[in-house]
Design a protein around this motif. Structure first.
Motif, PDB file in Angstrom:
ATOM      1  N   LYS A 141       1.151 -50.092 -51.536  1.00  0.00           N
ATOM      2  CA  LYS A 141       1.182 -49.910 -50.084  1.00  0.00           C
ATOM      3  C   LYS A 141       2.569 -49.233 -49.593  1.00  0.00           C
ATOM      4  CE  LYS A 141       0.108 -52.796 -47.204  1.00  0.00           C
ATOM      5  NZ  LYS A 141       0.080 -54.255 -46.540  1.00  0.00           N
ATOM      6  N   LEU A 142       3.402 -49.330 -50.085  1.00  0.00           N
ATOM      7  CA  LEU A 142       4.891 -48.812 -49.836  1.00  0.00           C
ATOM      8  C   LEU A 142       4.880 -46.981 -49.702  1.00  0.00           C
ATOM      9  CD1 LEU A 142       7.294 -51.079 -51.630  1.00  0.00           C
ATOM     10  CD2 LEU A 142       6.667 -51.305 -49.448  1.00  0.00           C
ATOM     11  N   GLN A 183       2.358 -45.414 -49.676  1.00  0.00           N
ATOM     12  CA  GLN A 183       1.211 -44.899 -48.483  1.00  0.00           C
ATOM     13  C   GLN A 183       1.744 -45.045 -47.209  1.00  0.00           C
ATOM     14  OE1 GLN A 183      -2.182 -47.630 -48.596  1.00  0.00           O
ATOM     15  NE2 GLN A 183      -3.512 -46.292 -47.625  1.00  0.00           N
ATOM     16  N   GLU A 184       2.459 -46.162 -46.954  1.00  0.00           N
ATOM     17  CA  GLU A 184       2.931 -46.416 -45.742  1.00  0.00           C
ATOM     18  C   GLU A 184       4.086 -45.147 -45.174  1.00  0.00           C
ATOM     19  OE1 GLU A 184       4.466 -50.324 -45.706  1.00  0.00           O
ATOM     20  OE2 GLU A 184       2.409 -51.098 -45.208  1.00  0.00           O
ATOM     21  N   SER A 185       4.485 -44.749 -46.418  1.00  0.00           N
ATOM     22  CA  SER A 185       5.828 -43.743 -46.162  1.00  0.00           C
ATOM     23  C   SER A 185       5.346 -42.402 -45.598  1.00  0.00           C
ATOM     24  CB  SER A 185       6.547 -43.577 -47.437  1.00  0.00           C
ATOM     25  OG  SER A 185       7.524 -42.493 -47.316  1.00  0.00           O
ATOM     26  N   LEU A 201       2.163 -41.943 -44.505  1.00  0.00           N
ATOM     27  CA  LEU A 201       1.705 -42.019 -43.015  1.00  0.00           C
ATOM     28  C   LEU A 201       2.746 -41.965 -42.068  1.00  0.00           C
ATOM     29  CD1 LEU A 201      -0.792 -44.907 -43.469  1.00  0.00           C
ATOM     30  CD2 LEU A 201      -1.360 -42.481 -43.310  1.00  0.00           C
ATOM     31  N   GLU A 202       3.851 -42.583 -42.214  1.00  0.00           N
ATOM     32  CA  GLU A 202       5.121 -42.373 -41.305  1.00  0.00           C
ATOM     33  C   GLU A 202       5.555 -40.796 -41.214  1.00  0.00           C
ATOM     34  OE1 GLU A 202       8.161 -44.982 -42.605  1.00  0.00           O
ATOM     35  OE2 GLU A 202       6.842 -46.806 -42.090  1.00  0.00           O
TER      36      GLU A 202
END
Length: 58
Positions: free
Chosen positions: A36-37, A39-41, A43-44
Motif C-alpha cells: 500500500k505504501l 500505491q499511496e505515494s 496516488l498522492e
C-alpha cells in the motif's frame, strides 16, 4: 484473486519482524501493508500533478 510469491529468507524475516512490531496477525497483512505504501505515494503524486495542472489552466 490470489497471488503467491516467493521471497528470499531475509525478506521473510523482515516481514515477520515488522508484522510482529505492528501487531498484524498474518504475513499477508504485512505484505499488503507494504504494498500500500508505494500505491499511496503514486496516488498522492497523481493528485498533486492534477492540482498543478488545474492551477495552470486559463
Amino acid at each position: 484473486m490470489k497471488l503467491s510469491v516467493s521471497l528470499p529468507e531475509a525478506q521473510v524475516t523482515f516481514l515477520d519482524c515488522s508484522r510482529q512490531q505492528r501487531g498484524l496477525g498474518i504475513q499477508s497483512e504485512e505484505a499488503w501493508a507494504a504494498l500500500k505504501l508505494p500505491q499511496e505515494s503514486v496516488l498522492e503524486d497523481e493528485s498533486r500533478a492534477a492540482g498543478e495542472e488545474r492551477g495552470r489552466a486559463p
